[in-house]
Design an enzyme around this catalytic site. Structure first.
Site, PDB file in Angstrom:
ATOM      1  N   GLU A 288       0.840  -1.195   0.000  1.00 57.75           N
ATOM      2  CA  GLU A 288       0.000   0.000   0.000  1.00 57.75           C
ATOM      3  C   GLU A 288       0.882   1.255   0.000  1.00 57.75           C
ATOM      4  O   GLU A 288       1.918   1.303   0.667  1.00 57.75           O
ATOM      5  CB  GLU A 288      -0.897   0.029   1.242  1.00 57.75           C
ATOM      6  CG  GLU A 288      -1.975  -1.039   1.270  1.00 57.75           C
ATOM      7  CD  GLU A 288      -3.219  -0.647   0.479  1.00 57.75           C
ATOM      8  OE1 GLU A 288      -3.216   0.437  -0.136  1.00 57.75           O
ATOM      9  OE2 GLU A 288      -4.190  -1.429   0.497  1.00 57.75           O
TER      10      GLU A 288
ATOM     11  N   HIS B 140      -3.482  -2.901  -8.252  1.00 58.46           N
ATOM     12  CA  HIS B 140      -4.731  -3.512  -7.801  1.00 58.46           C
ATOM     13  C   HIS B 140      -5.763  -3.441  -8.915  1.00 58.46           C
ATOM     14  O   HIS B 140      -6.624  -4.316  -9.044  1.00 58.46           O
ATOM     15  CB  HIS B 140      -5.219  -2.776  -6.554  1.00 58.46           C
ATOM     16  CG  HIS B 140      -6.225  -3.544  -5.758  1.00 58.46           C
ATOM     17  ND1 HIS B 140      -6.758  -3.075  -4.578  1.00 58.46           N
ATOM     18  CD2 HIS B 140      -6.809  -4.756  -5.960  1.00 58.46           C
ATOM     19  CE1 HIS B 140      -7.631  -3.955  -4.093  1.00 58.46           C
ATOM     20  NE2 HIS B 140      -7.666  -4.973  -4.916  1.00 58.46           N
TER      21      HIS B 140
ATOM     22  N   ASP C 115      -7.387   1.177  -7.932  1.00 61.09           N
ATOM     23  CA  ASP C 115      -6.138   1.815  -7.525  1.00 61.09           C
ATOM     24  C   ASP C 115      -4.928   1.027  -8.046  1.00 61.09           C
ATOM     25  O   ASP C 115      -5.047  -0.169  -8.304  1.00 61.09           O
ATOM     26  CB  ASP C 115      -6.088   1.914  -5.993  1.00 61.09           C
ATOM     27  CG  ASP C 115      -6.153   0.558  -5.296  1.00 61.09           C
ATOM     28  OD1 ASP C 115      -5.171   0.172  -4.657  1.00 61.09           O
ATOM     29  OD2 ASP C 115      -7.187  -0.142  -5.389  1.00 61.09           O
TER      30      ASP C 115
END
Length: 596
Positions: A304, A347, A364
């Site tokens: 992330e 993603h 994303d």
């Protein structure tokens, strides 16, 4: 040393503009100019970014952070992030937008310089003075003199950001940099004779020696009668085929409360924007719940990045890109993952696990993540060939500014601010007024849109597609079972020719899958067979798709808190991974022919 100093002075006098502002700010606050240039380069690459805030609320070349500028958090992990039909999971808890008081550097810079906040937020010379004042303040707090020796400022830079950030600053100084900024100024940081510095990552983490990684463990805890969270632990090392790039849709400050919640989801690493700091949450041998597709989860590592996919006016820092590139390169080497866009995916490139899940799959990191810059940092630049039956999407990020709408959530039809992007729009015919191609899986009841959240008719940097035709300034590729056209003028190309293996169907109506699961006979007694759920796409004779990798079907049966009860099912059924649309998908090897 005198020759080097003379060369540096000549470069300053020759450049003018921004270079003179750096020199003046450094002199006023007693900071070595090379230190100020190095810190600013990691923060912004010396760009002003039209004085829009970054994803973490930072302004200008010195990334002076204003908490009021941090965007509103979005809904990130919704739906079923685990993506396992045998144990569906619903997530509704949103990320939290938080920022620590000590990260609000804009207000502190205003107090140290006596300059108004608004001026620091929109004037280059003032912004640089603010950054220099912050560095000098850190040096004074340490009780250290304002030395002309860059090495004497290492600890001040550590306190300004982090240890790995400080070491990256010295790497930048040692290598030297020259570039023209977004306002047209030529800025030079001559190569400076400073040592290469390293950090020691936390003992529990899996990080390269160049990164100061923190161990922030994800929750592994029972809740309720039969469920647990928020990842699966394995007894042995697993095979890794993918590294998945995400953005958080919230600020870094909210990460600890989320990843420690057993009823939320998990991912392996988070990278902070302001300084590139890395936190690891799940060991890479274990399965994190991040991709929304169980097959991909079991064969991937999820990272992330603090950010928001729709914030076209915001920007990711150089520090975050460099930390991420260093981490991905380290993991790719460790697990033998090829550094290409068939294996390093967003993603938004993860396929739905079945037809029902396709519309809800995530988007994303979106069109503003600079894939070309990212791969260049990993010493794996995205390049084409002089000829070939494929093309690789590769527009110039800064010059290529396609139109999007919907960057402001409450105004979905409002055009986004012009900004560099990595995607091209795909049309049904070679003309600008032709409709966008349709994605019957993503948007089964409507046409594709120009929304920043809708990748139904987009191809992204680094993705390789089979060439389907050319017409003037337009190029066609095979995309979701149809020809898709995009502008590719020789004067400003958006794709390059490429070679590589392709697959073509041996019959009409070849089915496509989002999971590479084994055949029924591979499942042992007590493990339920997982259906081969076809996605709503079919391939036909005469179409071609790029081949990313070939693999045998596998399925991890992991429905127990005790990892000893997990079963890995491996089959003989072979699949080819193809670039079908914006996402990668799978076809059974027996249904297609490979064209080398």
């Amino acid at each position: 040393m005198l020759l080097w100093a003379a060369a540096a002075l000549l470069s300053v006098l020759a450049s003018g503009g921004a270079q003179e502002d750096f020199q003046a700010a450094a002199k006023e606050y007693g900071v070595p100019e090379s230190v100020l240039l190095g810190v600013s380069y990691l923060e912004s690459r010396w760009d002003s970014h039209d004085w829009r805030p970054s994803v973490s609320g930072g302004y200008g070349p010195m990334h002076l952070v204003d908490a009021e500028a941090v965007p509103e958090a979005g809904q990130h992990h919704t739906g079923d992030p685990r993506g396992d039909d045998s144990r569906p999971m619903s997530i509704t808890h949103p990320p939290l937008t938080m920022i620590r008081q000590d990260e609000q550097t804009l207000q502190l810079a205003a107090r140290l310089t006596g300059l108004p906040v608004e001026r620091l937020r929109q004037d280059r010379a003032a912004n640089l003075r603010g950054g220099a004042a912050l560095l000098a303040d850190q040096q004074r707090r340490l009780g250290s003199p304002l030395s002309p020796d860059p090495l004497a400022w290492h600890e001040a830079i550590v306190r300004y950001a982090s240890a790995s950030f400080a070491n990256e600053v010295f790497d930048v100084m040692r290598d030297g940099v020259e570039r023209r900024t977004d306002d047209g100024s030529l800025v030079r940081l001559p190569a400076t004779p400073v040592p290469a510095l390293r950090v020691a990552p936390a003992s529990d983490t899996e990080c390269p020696a160049t990164l100061e990684c923190e161990w922030m463990p994800a929750a592994y805890k029972r809740f309720g009668k039969d469920d647990y969270g928020n990842h699966d632990r394995l007894r042995s090392k697993r095979e890794i085929d993918y590294i998945v790039i995400h953005d958080t849709e919230g600020s870094y400050g909210g990460i600890p409360s989320l990843v420690k919640n057993p009823k939320y989801v998990s991912w392996h690493y988070t990278i902070r924007s302001v300084d590139g700091h890395v936190a690891q949450h799940v060991l890479t041998k274990d399965v994190a719940w991040h991709a929304g597709n169980w097959d991909v989860n079991t064969r991937s590592i999820g990272i992330e990045h603090e950010g928001y996919l729709a914030q076209g006016g915001t920007w990711y820092t150089e520090a975050m890109y460099r930390s991420s590139a260093s981490l991905v390169r380290y993991l790719a080497t460790r697990y033998d993952v090829p550094l290409d866009r068939a294996h390093i995916i967003g993603h938004d490139n993860v396929p739905g696990s079945n037809a029902d899940s396709v519309p809800g799959m995530h988007d994303d990191p979106g069109p503003y993540w600079d894939w070309a810059r990212f791969f260049a940092m990993m010493d794996a630049p995205i390049e084409g060939k002089t000829s070939g039956r494929s093309v690789i999407i590769k527009p110039d990020y800064d010059l290529h500014q396609p139109a999007f709408v919907g960057c402001v959530r409450k105004r979905p039809g409002k055009p986004c601010e012009p900004h560099g992007a990595t995607t091209v729009w795909l049309h049904t015919e070679p003309r600008d007024d032709a409709p966008l191609v349709d994605d019957i899986g993503k948007r089964p009841n409507g046409a594709s849109t120009f929304s920043v959240y809708d990748q139904s008719a987009r191809a992204s940097v680094g993705q390789r597609y089979a060439l389907a035709g050319t017409s003037g300034d337009w190029t066609a590729i095979w995309y979701l079972g149809q020809k898709a056209w995009f502008r590719n003028p020789p004067s400003q190309p958006t794709a390059v020719r490429a070679s590589g293996p392709l697959v073509t169907p041996i019959r009409d109506k070849v089915e496509v899958y989002g999971r590479a699961y084994p055949e029924r006979s591979a499942y042992p007694r007590g493990v339920k067979f997982q259906e081969h759920a076809a996605l709503p796409y079919t391939l036909h004779r005469g179409q071609y798709y790029s081949l990313g990798q070939t693999l045998r079907g596998s399925y991890l049966a992991a429905s127990h808190f005790n990892p000893d009860k997990h079963v890995m099912v491996r089959g003989r059924l072979r699949y080819h991974q193809i670039q079908l649309g914006h996402r990668v998908m799978f076809v059974k090897a027996d249904d297609v022919r490979v064209v080398s």
